[in-house]
Design a protein around this motif. Structure first.
Motif, short mmCIF file in Angstrom:
data_model
loop_
_atom_site.label_atom_id
_atom_site.label_comp_id
_atom_site.label_asym_id
_atom_site.label_seq_id
_atom_site.Cartn_x
_atom_site.Cartn_y
_atom_site.Cartn_z
N ASP A 64 0.85 -1.19 0.00
CA ASP A 64 0.00 0.00 0.00
C ASP A 64 0.89 1.25 0.00
OD1 ASP A 64 0.82 0.39 2.76
OD2 ASP A 64 -0.68 -1.13 3.28
N ILE A 65 0.23 2.39 -0.16
CA ILE A 65 0.95 3.66 -0.24
C ILE A 65 1.59 4.03 1.09
CG2 ILE A 65 -1.09 5.04 0.33
CD1 ILE A 65 1.76 5.88 -2.19
N ALA A 66 0.98 3.60 2.18
CA ALA A 66 1.54 3.91 3.50
C ALA A 66 2.90 3.26 3.67
CB ALA A 66 0.58 3.44 4.60
N THR A 67 3.00 1.99 3.23
CA THR A 67 4.29 1.29 3.34
C THR A 67 5.33 1.95 2.45
OG1 THR A 67 3.11 -0.78 3.73
CG2 THR A 67 5.43 -0.95 3.08
N TYR A 68 4.88 2.34 1.25
CA TYR A 68 5.80 3.01 0.31
C TYR A 68 6.32 4.32 0.92
CZ TYR A 68 7.51 5.39 -3.86
OH TYR A 68 8.29 6.07 -4.76
#
Length: 471
Positions: A458-462
């Motif tokens: 997900d974008i949070a991990t990125y």
């Protein structure tokens, strides 16, 4: 005797009815054991139908054997009647058993452990020769049939029955018995710790001019060793030559094993070198016996020297896995010697197994020998020996902790090129390592690579990874 009378004898068995069904040689057996007194009416009806359908008047041995194999043997209830049916068939005037039915019945009784009937059956065979033996020669199947029975007796420790069967067979066959039959009896005696009887039978063999083979001698050598008579075992080893029999690798391995167990180290090692001098190849089992025996005596370094010497002489078998030796060295803290051993053998084209390399790498890591561990891992990958992810990632982590993230990433790329698939843990370790060393470019490249491989869910991990490498 008709089928109905036969079935009547099963449904209401009396001593006289049962005995009348058995041929003379079989009447001494407790025939109640051959029948089932609680055979249901349905089962009796099934048997009646089977016999009327498949055993026509004047049936042959071939017909009867087919009936046993195809209609009785696998029947959950009727299978226990096979010996009773065998005796019934023998009582039919127009029928005569031959070696096919003899062999089937002997094998069936032996494999189902109904040895109480086997002696009676063998006596019947002795009294009723196979039709193919009516000439001047005996039936060629007699010896294999008796050999199967003798083997069953020996496995069960019933040596009186085995010897009786052997003597009966001896009278029926043409010429001398095969040495394989004699070996079965000798092996049985040794297995059940009747070594004196094994030697007695061996001397009987020699007296009857049956030539012993390497199996005979190996069995007796093993028997002497188990009775702590190594001198006599060695004498038996030498006696092989007088009988024109060459030892094999089992002969040597047996003596080597017991020499080492008895603390006669030099004699055991000398026997191994004698093997090579006589043209025998040292087997992986030989090496395992030597290494294990020396290690048990606390002579681990001597075991290493011996294996290296075998390797230099090009007699070390490729199938020998020296994992146990490497593991013991690492466990004892002698990781440097383990490293030397692996490198020496590897140079001589005796490649270590994957588990050997993994064990060595773990030993090197525990002693903080990161350079040496890296060297082994690199060599493994170059030869397409792919490590497990845990070992690989642990070494990657050690290198990053030591400020060597670039070298760790170089190893990842080598592994990737050889078919190793790095996982999320691998990338996270490397990104953290680059972050600590302030190397931004390589860190960004790894994040993008993780994104392409689908490791970033997900974008949070990125964003988190980007933030880590940006700091």
């Amino acid at each position: 005797m008709g089928f109905q009378k036969f079935l009547k004898s099963i449904s209401k068995p009396t001593a006289s009815d049962r005995t009348s069904l058995l041929p003379l040689a079989a009447r001494t057996v407790d025939s109640s054991l051959c029948t089932t007194n609680n055979l249901t009416p349905v089962a009796r009806n099934q048997l009646n139908q089977l016999m009327e359908t498949h055993l026509k008047p004047s049936f042959t041995a071939k017909d009867f054997l087919s009936f046993l194999k195809n209609h009785v043997h696998y029947h959950p209830i009727l299978t226990n009647l096979d010996f009773y049916l065998f005796n019934y068939a023998a009582s039919v005037d127009s029928f005569r058993h031959d070696h096919t039915t003899f062999e089937w019945m002997v094998r069936t009784l032996a494999t189902t452990h109904r040895l109480q009937f086997l002696t009676t059956l063998l006596q019947f065979i002795s009294s009723n020769p196979c039709p193919c033996a009516e000439g001047i020669f005996s039936c060629p199947k007699i010896e294999p049939i008796f050999r199967f029975a003798i083997n069953a007796y020996c496995k069960a420790g019933r040596f009186d029955d085995a010897l009786l069967a052997f003597d009966t067979m001896r009278r029926l066959i043409d010429g001398k018995p095969d040495v394989a039959v004699c070996n079965i009896i000798i092996h049985g005696f040794v297995k059940f710790k009747h070594f004196d009887k094994a030697l007695e039978f061996y001397h009987r063999m020699i007296g009857e001019r049956v030539k012993p083979d390497v199996i005979t001698f190996n069995t007796l050598i093993s028997g002497y060793c188990k009775n702590s008579q190594l001198g006599l075992a060695l004498q038996m080893f030498k006696e092989m030559k007088t009988h024109g029999c060459a030892p094999n690798v089992v002969s040597f391995n047996t003596l080597i094993k017991w020499f080492l167990l008895d603390g006669k180290i030099e004699e055991g090692i000398g026997m191994a070198y004698e093997m090579t001098e006589m043209g025998w190849e040292i087997s992986a089992v030989t090496c395992e016996i030597l290494v294990d025996g020396l290690c048990r005596k606390g002579m681990v370094l001597k075991a290493c020297d011996l294996v290296v010497d075998f390797s230099r002489k090009r007699v070390l078998p490729g199938s020998f896995d020296y994992f146990g030796l490497v593991e013991r060295l690492c466990r004892e803290g002698n990781v440097s010697r383990a490293m030397e051993l692996v490198n020496e053998l590897w140079r001589n084209e005796n490649s270590p197994s994957l588990i050997t390399c993994t064990t060595l790498i773990e030993g090197l890591r525990r002693t903080r020998k990161i350079d040496e561990a890296y060297e082994i891992m690199e060599k493994m990958l170059q030869e397409c020996m792919l490590p497990d992810s845990v070992t690989f990632n642990c070494l990657i982590s050690d290198m990053c902790d030591a400020g060597r993230a670039k070298e760790a990433n170089k190893m990842r790329l080598l592994g990737l090129n050889k078919g190793l698939d790095p996982d999320t843990v691998t990338y996270n370790i490397l990104i953290s390592g680059f972050k600590r060393e302030g190397i931004k470019k390589e860190s960004e490249a790894l994040v993008e690579e993780m994104l392409d491989l689908g490791f970033i869910p997900d974008i949070a991990t990125y964003n988190r990874l980007i933030d880590v490498q940006a700091k």
